[in-house]
Design a protein around this motif. Structure first.
Motif: not given
Lengths: 329, 94
Positions: B35-37, B39-40, B32-33
């Motif tokens: 994916l977030q990273a 994306r950023d 999950a992290l």
């Protein structure tokens, strides 16, 4: 997965490694070298040093600009500055990834930055005293970076070249928003124009020094050119930057702080006066106005964020363990 | 590996109809992290519509040293290409 075994060397009768000749032939043929390919140790070391330094420069570069986010004069400028600082963080991450493909861990690079073993661009050891300094960083510092970075998009090492392509696309926004800021100040009140000129006076020479020592003094240049890591010498890039930037300053009525500056009619190049290399060496070796502050800020970020990284890892471990448990009947 | 934040390879689909393409990697504690990273780091300017993250150590890669035995046989089989076959110019629609 990217680290490479260097054992089982089969040397040719003359004691050389035949793979080195094949490697140079690939470089000469403009082929890209990829992570698992054979490469001489010196090539690997040079790349790790250069890419890590480059990544550190992006990360440290967030600090002088971050200093002004809460004091940007308008919402438009604030949004642009936030986006720019976020880009710098992204650039650092693309570059750390590229360096990691050469077998060096992110953690090791970070440690070398905070304990002073690794260098970063000397320009970020200067303070951002006024709002005009933020425009000047975009226009001059990112402008100089673009000159350096465009040829790196054709660097012989694939992951570095690919990172540079992404970075160059984004740098153009950085330079344009900076020049627009300076243009606005230069067309403003006498005080605003003076602020722009003062910032140019302070940032011009450090920007010129960003291209590194003169070709005759540069220790790494020759080998890097042969390996096609570098495509132009420090002095060639510096001259390109000067020729591009001087007319931009004149166009908005600012004066380049160099009494010796003149246009050589024959070559069409702008000639500058002597560069103060003593200052460059002093700032690079740690004795600039902000070296200690920059490293302290980086170190604090690393230490204060440690518990977050540890907690995230512990949480991931716990969830993995829970998922592996047999479901009770 | 404990203590080190795991590495993930990032793949992005730029628009529907295109395949996901490798764009780089990120470090993150879990998917999950990651994916977030990703994306950023990789989609600040509308670069994509879909992201895959894959643990880097889950990828099995061919060894560059095996390049010849893996890929040379394909280059020596010219008869696998349509241009290998001579067809008179006046034959149409082929």
């Amino acid at each position: 997965m990217y680290t490479q075994a260097l054992n089982n060397l089969d040397l040719a009768p003359d004691g050389t490694d035949p793979r080195e000749a094949r490697f140079m032939a690939r470089i000469d043929a403009e082929e890209r070298i990829e992570p698992n390919d054979f490469m001489p140790e010196a090539y690997r070391k040079t790349l790790v040093r250069q890419i890590a330094q480059h990544a550190h420069s992006e990360i440290i570069g967030m600090l002088p600009e971050g200093n002004w986010i809460t004091r940007a004069p308008t919402l438009r400028r604030k949004a642009a500055l936030l986006a720019k600082v976020q880009d710098e963080g992204g650039h650092g991450l693309y570059l750390y990834c590229a360096a990691e493909t050469l077998g060096k861990s992110r953690e090791a690079m970070m440690d070398e930055l905070v304990d002073g073993r690794a260098k970063y661009s000397s320009i970020f050891n200067y303070p951002t005293l006024t709002w005009a300094d933020i425009g000047m960083i975009g226009w001059l510092v990112d402008g100089a970076a673009i000159m350096n970075q465009i040829p790196l998009c054709r660097c012989s090492y694939g992951p570095y070249a690919r990172a540079m392509i992404r970075i160059c696309k984004e740098e153009s926004f950085h330079q344009r928003q900076g020049y627009e800021q300076i243009m606005t100040l230069a067309a403003g009140s006498p005080e605003q124009k003076a602020m722009a000129q003062d910032a140019l006076d302070r940032w011009w020479w450090p920007s010129i020094m960003m291209f590194g020592p003169s070709d005759s003094e540069s220790v790494h240049s020759e080998k890097s050119m042969a390996w096609k890591i570098k495509r132009f010498t420090n002095d060639e890039l510096r001259q390109k930057f000067i020729d591009a930037t001087v007319p931009q300053a004149h166009r908005i009525g600012l004066t380049i702080p160099d009494p010796d500056l003149r246009l050589d009619e024959e070559t069409g190049h702008w000639q500058i006066g002597p560069i103060d290399w003593e200052e460059f060496k002093r700032v690079l070796s740690g004795d600039g106005p902000c070296n200690a502050d920059r490293i302290a800020a980086r170190k604090a970020a690393q230490e204060n964020g440690a518990w977050v990284r540890e907690a995230a890892l512990a949480h991931a471990e716990k969830r993995k363990a829970r998922a592996a448990e047999p479901i009770a009947a | 590996m404990s203590g080190l934040t795991p590495l993930w390879e990032v793949f992005i689909r730029t628009r529907n109809g295109m395949a996901h393409r490798h764009v780089g990697s990120v470090h993150a504690a879990d998917a999950a992290l990651a994916l977030q990273a990703a994306r950023d780091v990789y989609t600040r300017r509308g670069e994509g519509l879909s992201i895959w993250v894959v643990p880097s150590n889950a990828i099995t890669a061919s060894d560059p040293a095996d390049k010849d035995e893996l890929f040379e046989p394909a280059t020596s089989k010219a008869y696998r290409h349509p241009s290998f076959y001579d067809i008179p110019d006046d034959i149409e629609n082929m």
